[in-house]
Write a protein that holds these residues in place. Structure first.
Motif, PDB file in Angstrom:
ATOM      1  N   ASP A 171       0.810  -1.215   0.000  1.00  0.00           N
ATOM      2  CA  ASP A 171       0.000   0.000   0.000  1.00  0.00           C
ATOM      3  C   ASP A 171       0.854   1.280   0.000  1.00  0.00           C
ATOM      4  N   HIS A 172       0.471   2.183  -0.881  1.00  0.00           N
ATOM      5  CA  HIS A 172       1.148   3.479  -0.936  1.00  0.00           C
ATOM      6  C   HIS A 172       0.697   4.391   0.205  1.00  0.00           C
ATOM      7  N   ASP A 173      -0.611   4.384   0.470  1.00  0.00           N
ATOM      8  CA  ASP A 173      -1.149   5.368   1.404  1.00  0.00           C
ATOM      9  C   ASP A 173      -0.719   5.123   2.846  1.00  0.00           C
ATOM     10  N   THR A 190      -8.620  12.063  -3.147  1.00  0.00           N
ATOM     11  CA  THR A 190      -7.699  13.160  -3.494  1.00  0.00           C
ATOM     12  C   THR A 190      -6.703  12.728  -4.578  1.00  0.00           C
ATOM     13  N   HIS A 191      -6.243  11.459  -4.516  1.00  0.00           N
ATOM     14  CA  HIS A 191      -5.379  10.967  -5.613  1.00  0.00           C
ATOM     15  C   HIS A 191      -6.114  11.129  -6.944  1.00  0.00           C
ATOM     16  N   ASP A 192      -7.415  10.724  -6.938  1.00  0.00           N
ATOM     17  CA  ASP A 192      -8.199  10.832  -8.184  1.00  0.00           C
ATOM     18  C   ASP A 192      -8.274  12.291  -8.624  1.00  0.00           C
ATOM     19  N   ASP A 193      -8.504  13.177  -7.660  1.00  0.00           N
ATOM     20  CA  ASP A 193      -8.642  14.601  -8.006  1.00  0.00           C
ATOM     21  C   ASP A 193      -7.323  15.198  -8.526  1.00  0.00           C
ATOM     22  N   PHE A 194      -6.198  14.739  -7.963  1.00  0.00           N
ATOM     23  CA  PHE A 194      -4.895  15.206  -8.481  1.00  0.00           C
ATOM     24  C   PHE A 194      -4.827  14.921  -9.976  1.00  0.00           C
ATOM     25  N   ARG A 195      -5.246  13.695 -10.324  1.00  0.00           N
ATOM     26  CA  ARG A 195      -5.175  13.317 -11.746  1.00  0.00           C
ATOM     27  C   ARG A 195      -6.171  14.127 -12.572  1.00  0.00           C
ATOM     28  N   THR A 201       8.340  21.755  -5.312  1.00  0.00           N
ATOM     29  CA  THR A 201       9.701  21.407  -4.911  1.00  0.00           C
ATOM     30  C   THR A 201      10.623  20.973  -6.054  1.00  0.00           C
ATOM     31  N   ASN A 202      10.067  20.355  -7.100  1.00  0.00           N
ATOM     32  CA  ASN A 202      10.954  19.735  -8.090  1.00  0.00           C
ATOM     33  C   ASN A 202      11.178  20.538  -9.365  1.00  0.00           C
ATOM     34  N   ALA A 203      10.120  21.227  -9.825  1.00  0.00           N
ATOM     35  CA  ALA A 203      10.193  21.804 -11.171  1.00  0.00           C
ATOM     36  C   ALA A 203      11.290  22.869 -11.278  1.00  0.00           C
ATOM     37  N   PRO A 213      11.266   8.282 -13.601  1.00  0.00           N
ATOM     38  CA  PRO A 213      11.594   9.541 -12.907  1.00  0.00           C
ATOM     39  C   PRO A 213      10.429  10.088 -12.087  1.00  0.00           C
ATOM     40  N   PHE A 214       9.195   9.755 -12.496  1.00  0.00           N
ATOM     41  CA  PHE A 214       8.023  10.291 -11.797  1.00  0.00           C
ATOM     42  C   PHE A 214       7.325   9.222 -10.959  1.00  0.00           C
ATOM     43  N   GLY A 215       8.069   8.183 -10.569  1.00  0.00           N
ATOM     44  CA  GLY A 215       7.463   7.114  -9.794  1.00  0.00           C
ATOM     45  C   GLY A 215       6.512   6.311 -10.667  1.00  0.00           C
ATOM     46  N   GLN A 231      -0.004   3.872  -7.978  1.00  0.00           N
ATOM     47  CA  GLN A 231      -1.044   4.726  -7.379  1.00  0.00           C
ATOM     48  C   GLN A 231      -0.710   6.210  -7.353  1.00  0.00           C
ATOM     49  N   ALA A 232       0.560   6.550  -7.100  1.00  0.00           N
ATOM     50  CA  ALA A 232       0.891   7.971  -6.936  1.00  0.00           C
ATOM     51  C   ALA A 232       1.785   8.473  -8.076  1.00  0.00           C
ATOM     52  N   TRP A 233       1.681   7.852  -9.227  1.00  0.00           N
ATOM     53  CA  TRP A 233       2.481   8.272 -10.390  1.00  0.00           C
ATOM     54  C   TRP A 233       2.277   9.766 -10.585  1.00  0.00           C
ATOM     55  N   CYS A 234       3.362  10.516 -10.562  1.00  0.00           N
ATOM     56  CA  CYS A 234       3.259  11.982 -10.508  1.00  0.00           C
ATOM     57  C   CYS A 234       2.341  12.542 -11.608  1.00  0.00           C
ATOM     58  N   PRO A 235       1.224  13.130 -11.201  1.00  0.00           N
ATOM     59  CA  PRO A 235       0.323  13.702 -12.209  1.00  0.00           C
ATOM     60  C   PRO A 235       0.856  15.031 -12.730  1.00  0.00           C
ATOM     61  N   GLY A 236       1.888  15.577 -12.056  1.00  0.00           N
ATOM     62  CA  GLY A 236       2.437  16.889 -12.448  1.00  0.00           C
ATOM     63  C   GLY A 236       3.455  16.788 -13.569  1.00  0.00           C
ATOM     64  N   ARG A 237       3.676  15.555 -14.088  1.00  0.00           N
ATOM     65  CA  ARG A 237       4.729  15.393 -15.093  1.00  0.00           C
ATOM     66  C   ARG A 237       4.438  16.171 -16.369  1.00  0.00           C
ATOM     67  N   ARG A 245       6.136  21.528 -19.333  1.00  0.00           N
ATOM     68  CA  ARG A 245       5.718  22.812 -19.918  1.00  0.00           C
ATOM     69  C   ARG A 245       6.335  23.988 -19.168  1.00  0.00           C
ATOM     70  N   GLU A 246       6.403  23.883 -17.831  1.00  0.00           N
ATOM     71  CA  GLU A 246       7.025  24.958 -17.038  1.00  0.00           C
ATOM     72  C   GLU A 246       8.471  25.164 -17.468  1.00  0.00           C
ATOM     73  N   VAL A 247       9.176  24.038 -17.589  1.00  0.00           N
ATOM     74  CA  VAL A 247      10.601  24.126 -17.910  1.00  0.00           C
ATOM     75  C   VAL A 247      10.790  24.665 -19.329  1.00  0.00           C
TER      76      VAL A 247
HETATM   77  C1  HEM Z   1      10.544  17.340 -12.406  1.00  0.00           C
HETATM   78  C2  HEM Z   1       9.594  17.516 -11.663  1.00  0.00           C
HETATM   79  C3  HEM Z   1       8.882  16.482 -10.820  1.00  0.00           C
HETATM   80  C4  HEM Z   1       9.292  15.263 -10.326  1.00  0.00           C
HETATM   81  C5  HEM Z   1      10.636  14.589 -10.530  1.00  0.00           C
HETATM   82  C6  HEM Z   1       8.190  14.708  -9.574  1.00  0.00           C
HETATM   83  C7  HEM Z   1       8.200  13.476  -8.938  1.00  0.00           C
HETATM   84  C8  HEM Z   1       7.136  12.923  -8.269  1.00  0.00           C
HETATM   85  C9  HEM Z   1       7.114  11.606  -7.674  1.00  0.00           C
HETATM   86  C10 HEM Z   1       8.276  10.619  -7.686  1.00  0.00           C
HETATM   87  C11 HEM Z   1       5.896  11.421  -7.114  1.00  0.00           C
HETATM   88  C12 HEM Z   1       5.404  10.162  -6.395  1.00  0.00           C
HETATM   89  C13 HEM Z   1       5.547  10.307  -4.902  1.00  0.00           C
HETATM   90  C14 HEM Z   1       5.105   9.074  -4.188  1.00  0.00           C
HETATM   91  O1  HEM Z   1       5.315   7.940  -4.654  1.00  0.00           O
HETATM   92  O2  HEM Z   1       4.543   9.240  -3.086  1.00  0.00           O
HETATM   93  C15 HEM Z   1       5.138  12.623  -7.347  1.00  0.00           C
HETATM   94  C16 HEM Z   1       3.845  12.813  -6.928  1.00  0.00           C
HETATM   95  C17 HEM Z   1       3.145  13.963  -7.157  1.00  0.00           C
HETATM   96  N1  HEM Z   1       3.550  15.051  -7.898  1.00  0.00           N
HETATM   97 FE1  HEM Z   1       5.294  15.280  -8.835  1.00  0.00          FE
HETATM   98  N2  HEM Z   1       7.156  15.590  -9.610  1.00  0.00           N
HETATM   99  C18 HEM Z   1       7.540  16.686 -10.366  1.00  0.00           C
HETATM  100  C19 HEM Z   1       6.796  17.798 -10.669  1.00  0.00           C
HETATM  101  C20 HEM Z   1       5.513  18.009 -10.253  1.00  0.00           C
HETATM  102  C21 HEM Z   1       4.721  19.173 -10.575  1.00  0.00           C
HETATM  103  C22 HEM Z   1       5.194  20.335 -11.428  1.00  0.00           C
HETATM  104  C23 HEM Z   1       3.514  18.996  -9.958  1.00  0.00           C
HETATM  105  C24 HEM Z   1       2.318  19.889  -9.972  1.00  0.00           C
HETATM  106  C25 HEM Z   1       2.147  20.935 -10.702  1.00  0.00           C
HETATM  107  C26 HEM Z   1       3.548  17.719  -9.261  1.00  0.00           C
HETATM  108  C27 HEM Z   1       2.513  17.201  -8.527  1.00  0.00           C
HETATM  109  C28 HEM Z   1       2.532  15.976  -7.900  1.00  0.00           C
HETATM  110  C29 HEM Z   1       1.417  15.460  -7.109  1.00  0.00           C
HETATM  111  C30 HEM Z   1       0.101  16.174  -6.829  1.00  0.00           C
HETATM  112  C31 HEM Z   1       1.799  14.198  -6.643  1.00  0.00           C
HETATM  113  C32 HEM Z   1       0.994  13.267  -5.734  1.00  0.00           C
HETATM  114  C33 HEM Z   1       0.180  12.289  -6.540  1.00  0.00           C
HETATM  115  C34 HEM Z   1      -0.721  11.449  -5.674  1.00  0.00           C
HETATM  116  O3  HEM Z   1      -0.414  11.255  -4.491  1.00  0.00           O
HETATM  117  O4  HEM Z   1      -1.732  10.954  -6.198  1.00  0.00           O
HETATM  118  N3  HEM Z   1       4.768  17.146  -9.460  1.00  0.00           N
HETATM  119  N4  HEM Z   1       5.911  13.517  -8.057  1.00  0.00           N
END
Ligand code: HEM
Length: 501
Positions: free
Chosen positions: A101-103, A137-142, A301-303, A429-431, A434-440, A445-447
C-alpha cells in the motif's frame, strides 16, 4: 585473563556469532526471504549511509548481491526495509497495490507535516465518495493535472505568469548579486525558484496567499533547503530552520483558507481538497493548512530544480545551446515577442525533448515507497507484513543494460537515438502506480516555457566575480531528497543577464 579481556573476547564472539547467524545461516534456512545486506553494528544497521549517502547504499547493496537485482533488505535502527531494484519486480509492486500500500506510507509524511492521529483517522475512514478522503484526493490530483480542460486552465495561468515575470525590470531582490553596466548578475538557482514558485502560487493559490504571509515564497525556500530532514523526525531544536519555516508556511495557508472564497481564488484541486475536509469533518485550522501544504510542496519542490539544471547544462555548452535554440526558434517567432507556441515545442522539438529527459535522468532521485499490508510474493521473494518496501529508481536510470555503456555520463541525444527509452521498464523519474506523478505534464511545460523565454528574450552569459572560468556545479547525491537533486552547498551558477537588442 583480566576482566577487560574477558568482556572483549565475549563481545567479539557474540558479534561473530550474530554475523554468521544473520548473514549466512538464516539466509540458507530461508531462501524465500530477501537476504540482508550485511552491516557492522546490530540494530543500528545502515543508518549513517541512509542519511548521508542514500543513493550509494542502494547501489552498493545491489552490487553486493552480484547485480542480480534480487530483492534485498537493509536494517536501519532495528527496522527492516526491503529494497526492490529489478524493473519487473517494481512493476509487480505497482500491480499489487492492495497488499503493498502506498497510502499507509503516506501516513508518516502526513504525521511529519504536523497532522494529528485524529485527522489521519478522519481522512482514512472510508466515508467519502464511496472511498476515503486520501484515495479521492489521488483521483482529483489526476483530474486536475492530466491533460484536459482543468489542466488547460491552470497551465494557462501558470505559463502566462512565467512569461510576465521574466522581464528585465522584474529581475530584482536578493537573487540579483551585482549590477554591471546594462546588465544584472543573478543566481540561477534563486531566479528559477523565484519565478516558478511565484507562478505556482499565482496559478494554484492566488496572490491572496501573500496577504496571509508576505514572506511565503522565502519561507518555503528555507523549508525546501532542509526538507530532506523531515522523515528523520529530528527533535525540533536539531532542525529549527526546517520546522520553523514549515510552520510559517502552514500557518499562512491556514489563514488564507479562512478568507472568503471570492478572495482566495484557487485552482479546482484546492477547492476540492477543502470541500472534502469539510465532509470528513476536519475542522482544525492548522490541520486543514497542513493538508493543503502537502499539495503546495508537491507542486513546488521539483520543477524549479529541474529548470536550473536544464539551463546550467545549456549555458555551459555553447554548441548544445545553439542546437537547442535553433530547434526552438520557430516556436518563438510564430506568434512574435511575448508569446510562444507551446504545442510546437512539445510536438516538433525532438532534440529539446531528448535533452529534457536526459537532464531528468541525471538529476532525479525519486524513491517509491510502500508498506506490506499482508504477506506478498514478488518474484521469488516473500515480503512479510508490516515491513516497508523502497524502490530507488535512480540506480535503474544508471543501469548500463537499459541505458547503454555510457549510462554514467550526460548524453543529450540519448533519448533521441533510442526513442524506446522513455518506455523502458527501468525509466521511472516520476514514480509509478497509485501515486504516479500527475504533475509530469505540467513540469515539462514549465521548464520549456522558462527556457525559451530566457534564451530568446535575454542575452545570458555565465559570470564569475573573480574572472575565473565558471565551473559546472557538482550534483549533490549525498542527501535523500526523493526528487530532483541540488548542487553541492555553495556551488552557485551566476548568470549575467542583459536585454536583447
Ligand atoms: C521534475 C519535476 C517532478 C518530479 C521529478 C516529480 C516526482 C514525483 C514523484 C516521484 C511522485 C510520487 C511520490 C510518491 O510515490 O509518493 C510525485 C507525486 C506527485 N507530484 Fe510530482 N514531480 C515533479 C513535478 C511536479 C509538478 C510540477 C507537480 C504539480 C504541478 C507535481 C505534482 C505531484 C502530485 C500532486 C503528486 C501526488 C500524486 C498522488 O499522491 O496521487 N509534481 N511527483
Amino acid at each position: 585473563m583480566d576482566q577487560f579481556t574477558v568482556v572483549c573476547v565475549t563481545t567479539a564472539a557474540l558479534w561473530l556469532g550474530w554475523r554468521v547467524w544473520s548473514f549466512t545461516l538464516w539466509p540458507m534456512l530461508h531462501p524465500e526471504l530477501p537476504r540482508r545486506y550485511p552491516y557492522l553494528v546490530p540494530v543500528v544497521g545502515h543508518i549513517k549511509a541512509m542519511v548521508n549517502h542514500t543513493g550509494r547504499v542502494f547501489t552498493r547493496g545491489k552490487a553486493y548481491f552480484g547485480n542480480t537485482r534480487e530483492i534485498f533488505s537493509l536494517v536501519v535502527m532495528g527496522e527492516e526495509l526491503y529494497v526492490v531494484t529489478n524493473p519487473s519486480d517494481i512493476q509487480e509492486v505497482f500491480k499489487q497495490a492492495a497488499s503493498l500500500d502506498h497510502d499507509a506510507m503516506a501516513v508518516d509524511i502526513l504525521l511529519d507535516t504536523g497532522m494529528t492521529k485524529e485527522t489521519i483517522t478522519q481522512i482514512f475512514e472510508p466515508v467519502y465518495r464511496s472511498k476515503n478522503y486520501i484515495k479521492a484526493t489521488h483521483d482529483d490530483f489526476r483530474l486536475q493535472m492530466h491533460p484536459g480542460p482543468r489542466l488547460d486552465k491552470v497551465q494557462a495561468d501558470f505559463l502566462a505568469h512565467i512569461d510576465k515575470s521574466l522581464r528585465f525590470d522584474k529581475i530584482s531582490g536578493p537573487m540579483v548579486k551585482s549590477l554591471p553596466t546594462g546588465g544584472k548578475v543573478v543566481s540561477l538557482w534563486e531566479w528559477c525558484g523565484q519565478i516558478l514558485i511565484d507562478s505556482a502560487i499565482e496559478a494554484f493559490f492566488s496572490r491572496a496567499l501573500y496577504e496571509a504571509n508576505p514572506d511565503m515564497l522565502q519561507d518555503f525556500v528555507s523549508f525546501d533547503e532542509e526538507s530532506w530532514k523531515l522523515p528523520y523526525r529530528l527533535p525540533k531544536f536539531a532542525a529549527k530552520k526546517m520546522y520553523g519555516s514549515m510552520d510559517k508556511c502552514i500557518l499562512a495557508i491556514s489563514k488564507w483558507l479562512e478568507y472568503p472564497k471570492e478572495k482566495r481564488q484557487a485552482a479546482w484541486i484546492v477547492d476540492q481538497m477543502i470541500e472534502g475536509l469539510d465532509e470528513v469533518k476536519v475542522t482544525g485550522s492548522y490541520q486543514r493548512g497542513a493538508m493543503v501544504f502537502v499539495l503546495f510542496r508537491l507542486v513546488n519542490t521539483n520543477a524549479f530544480r529541474l529548470c536550473f539544471w536544464c539551463l546550467a547544462y545549456l549555458l555551459f555548452d555553447q554548441e548544445l545551446l545553439n542546437v537547442i535554440k535553433e530547434e526552438m526558434q520557430p516556436a518563438w517567432n510564430r506568434e512574435g515577442e511575448g508569446s510562444l507556441d507551446m504545442q510546437y515545442l512539445l510536438d516538433k522539438c525532438p532534440r529539446l525533448s531528448s535533452f529534457y529527459e536526459e537532464v531528468l535522468r541525471i538529476t532525479v532521485d525519486s524513491v517509491g515507497a510502500r508498506v506490506v499490508m499482508k504477506e506478498t510474493m514478488i518474484g521469488n521473494k516473500k515480503l512479510s507484513a508490516g515491513r516497508k518496501v523502497l524502490m530507488p529508481f535512480r540506480q535503474g536510470h544508471y543501469d548500463p543494460e537499459f541505458f547503454g555503456s555510457d549510462a554514467a555520463s550526460f548524453n543529450p541525444t540519448r533519448f533521441l537515438d533510442n526513442e524506446k527509452l522513455t518506455r523502458s521498464a527501468s525509466w521511472k523519474p516520476f514514480g509509478g502506480g497509485q501515486a504516479w506523478c500527475p504533475g509530469r505534464f505540467m513540469a515539462r511545460r514549465e521548464v520549456y516555457m522558462f527556457l525559451v523565454v530566457v534564451l530568446f528574450r535575454f542575452n545570458t552569459d555565465l559570470y564569475s566575480p573573480d574572472h575565473r572560468t565558471p565551473e559546472f556545479p557538482v550534483l549533490d547525491d549525498s542527501y535523500p531528497w526523493g526528487g530532483i537533486l541540488t548542487p553541492k552547498p555553495g556551488q552557485k551558477v551566476l548568470v549575467e543577464i542583459s536585454k536583447r537588442v
